[in-house]
Design a protein around this motif. Structure first.
Motif, PDB file in Angstrom:
ATOM      1  N   CYS A  98      -0.393   0.828   8.206  1.00 18.54           N
ATOM      2  CA  CYS A  98       0.611  -0.046   7.611  1.00 18.54           C
ATOM      3  C   CYS A  98       0.541   0.053   6.098  1.00 18.54           C
ATOM      4  O   CYS A  98      -0.436   0.551   5.538  1.00 18.54           O
ATOM      5  CB  CYS A  98       0.412  -1.491   8.060  1.00 18.54           C
ATOM      6  N   ASP A  99       1.593  -0.410   5.449  1.00 19.47           N
ATOM      7  CA  ASP A  99       1.632  -0.433   3.991  1.00 19.47           C
ATOM      8  C   ASP A  99       0.565  -1.412   3.513  1.00 19.47           C
ATOM      9  O   ASP A  99       0.563  -2.574   3.931  1.00 19.47           O
ATOM     10  CB  ASP A  99       3.019  -0.883   3.531  1.00 19.47           C
ATOM     11  N   PRO A 100      -0.362  -0.974   2.642  1.00 15.60           N
ATOM     12  CA  PRO A 100      -1.465  -1.846   2.226  1.00 15.60           C
ATOM     13  C   PRO A 100      -1.025  -3.119   1.502  1.00 15.60           C
ATOM     14  O   PRO A 100      -1.718  -4.122   1.565  1.00 15.60           O
ATOM     15  CB  PRO A 100      -2.309  -0.980   1.294  1.00 15.60           C
ATOM     16  N   GLU A 101       0.115  -3.086   0.837  1.00 17.84           N
ATOM     17  CA  GLU A 101       0.572  -4.269   0.106  1.00 17.84           C
ATOM     18  C   GLU A 101       1.515  -5.138   0.933  1.00 17.84           C
ATOM     19  O   GLU A 101       1.324  -6.340   1.038  1.00 17.84           O
ATOM     20  CB  GLU A 101       1.249  -3.837  -1.197  1.00 17.84           C
ATOM     21  N   LYS A 102       2.524  -4.541   1.526  1.00 19.37           N
ATOM     22  CA  LYS A 102       3.521  -5.304   2.286  1.00 19.37           C
ATOM     23  C   LYS A 102       3.072  -5.598   3.709  1.00 19.37           C
ATOM     24  O   LYS A 102       3.623  -6.467   4.363  1.00 19.37           O
ATOM     25  CB  LYS A 102       4.849  -4.555   2.311  1.00 19.37           C
ATOM     26  N   LYS A 103       2.089  -4.816   4.202  1.00 15.89           N
ATOM     27  CA  LYS A 103       1.529  -4.970   5.551  1.00 15.89           C
ATOM     28  C   LYS A 103       2.547  -4.676   6.657  1.00 15.89           C
ATOM     29  O   LYS A 103       2.378  -5.079   7.799  1.00 15.89           O
ATOM     30  CB  LYS A 103       0.917  -6.363   5.748  1.00 15.89           C
ATOM     31  N   LYS A 104       3.610  -3.955   6.315  1.00 17.95           N
ATOM     32  CA  LYS A 104       4.604  -3.523   7.307  1.00 17.95           C
ATOM     33  C   LYS A 104       4.049  -2.311   8.044  1.00 17.95           C
ATOM     34  O   LYS A 104       3.528  -1.382   7.425  1.00 17.95           O
ATOM     35  CB  LYS A 104       5.923  -3.165   6.636  1.00 17.95           C
ATOM     36  N   GLU A 116       0.152  -9.042   8.714  1.00 20.48           N
ATOM     37  CA  GLU A 116      -0.286  -9.657   7.459  1.00 20.48           C
ATOM     38  C   GLU A 116      -1.716 -10.172   7.475  1.00 20.48           C
ATOM     39  O   GLU A 116      -2.346 -10.281   6.436  1.00 20.48           O
ATOM     40  CB  GLU A 116       0.644 -10.811   7.107  1.00 20.48           C
ATOM     41  N   MET A 120      -6.884  -4.032   5.833  1.00 20.38           N
ATOM     42  CA  MET A 120      -6.818  -2.583   6.050  1.00 20.38           C
ATOM     43  C   MET A 120      -8.052  -2.090   6.797  1.00 20.38           C
ATOM     44  O   MET A 120      -7.956  -1.202   7.634  1.00 20.38           O
ATOM     45  CB  MET A 120      -6.650  -1.848   4.712  1.00 20.38           C
TER      46      MET A 120
END
Length: 190
Positions: A98-104, A116, A120
């Motif tokens: 997943c995207d490390p910042e947005k958690k998508k 969320e 990670m």
């Protein structure tokens, strides 16, 4: 016999709609939208239950798996969850993370595929710990039983790392807020 390790205290660590079997079994089963968790549980799975959402549901599955280093296979079976596309979202999380910042969840096609509350480290552990077995849309009890038993036979032993416990803050997550808001809207329309 394959090497086994202790699970986290009070495993499974996150409550949910599931049946707990042998915690030393290498198999977890997600029945997606189907409620036939008794079949894989009877076949020897460590834990089996439905997973209907591509956010909080997946977070619970991941948290319970990584808190038990004996689980090395995750069988995805049962009817895919329409709209949420939970099975595909689990596959995307396992394959792409997943995207490390947005958690998508990268590559997930569900409505709100965000993890969320899983750090990670937890996502990476999930990817490393289990092999996914794709039986999505298969509700055949005999086939599911056979696959559980096949995975048990292939048990590589517990992951070298100890149990990893994640505290899911379900009440304060954005996904929980979105789901609560959606439920409030549905209740208001009734």
């Amino acid at each position: 016999m394959a090497d086994k390790k202790p699970t986290a205290d009070n495993w499974p660590v996150v409550s949910g709609d599931y049946i707990v079997g042998d915690p030393e079994s290498p198999v977890a089963v997600t029945t997606l939208a189907s409620h036939n968790e008794d079949i894989p549980a009877a076949a020897g799975a460590a834990i089996a239950g439905p997973c209907k959402t591509e956010n909080l549901g997946i977070e619970k599955v991941v948290a319970n798996i990584i808190s038990n280093p004996n689980i090395r296979f995750l069988i995805l079976c049962g009817a895919e969850v329409q709209g949420h596309i939970t099975g595909q979202s689990i596959q995307a999380l396992h394959e792409n993370g997943c995207d490390p910042e947005k958690k998508k969840i990268t590559g997930a096609t569900g409505a709100i595929p965000f993890v969320e509350n899983i750090p990670m480290e937890g996502v990476e552990r999930f990817q490393q710990q289990v092999e996914l077995v794709d039986m999505i849309d298969n509700e055949d009890g005999g086939a599911i039983t056979a696959k559980v038993k096949e995975c048990i036979e292939k048990d590589p032993g517990a992951l070298e790392e100890d149990a990893l416990v994640i505290d899911l803050d379900e009440e304060n997550s954005e996904s929980a807020k979105v789901l609560a808001f959606s439920k409030d809207l549905m209740d208001a329309e009734v």
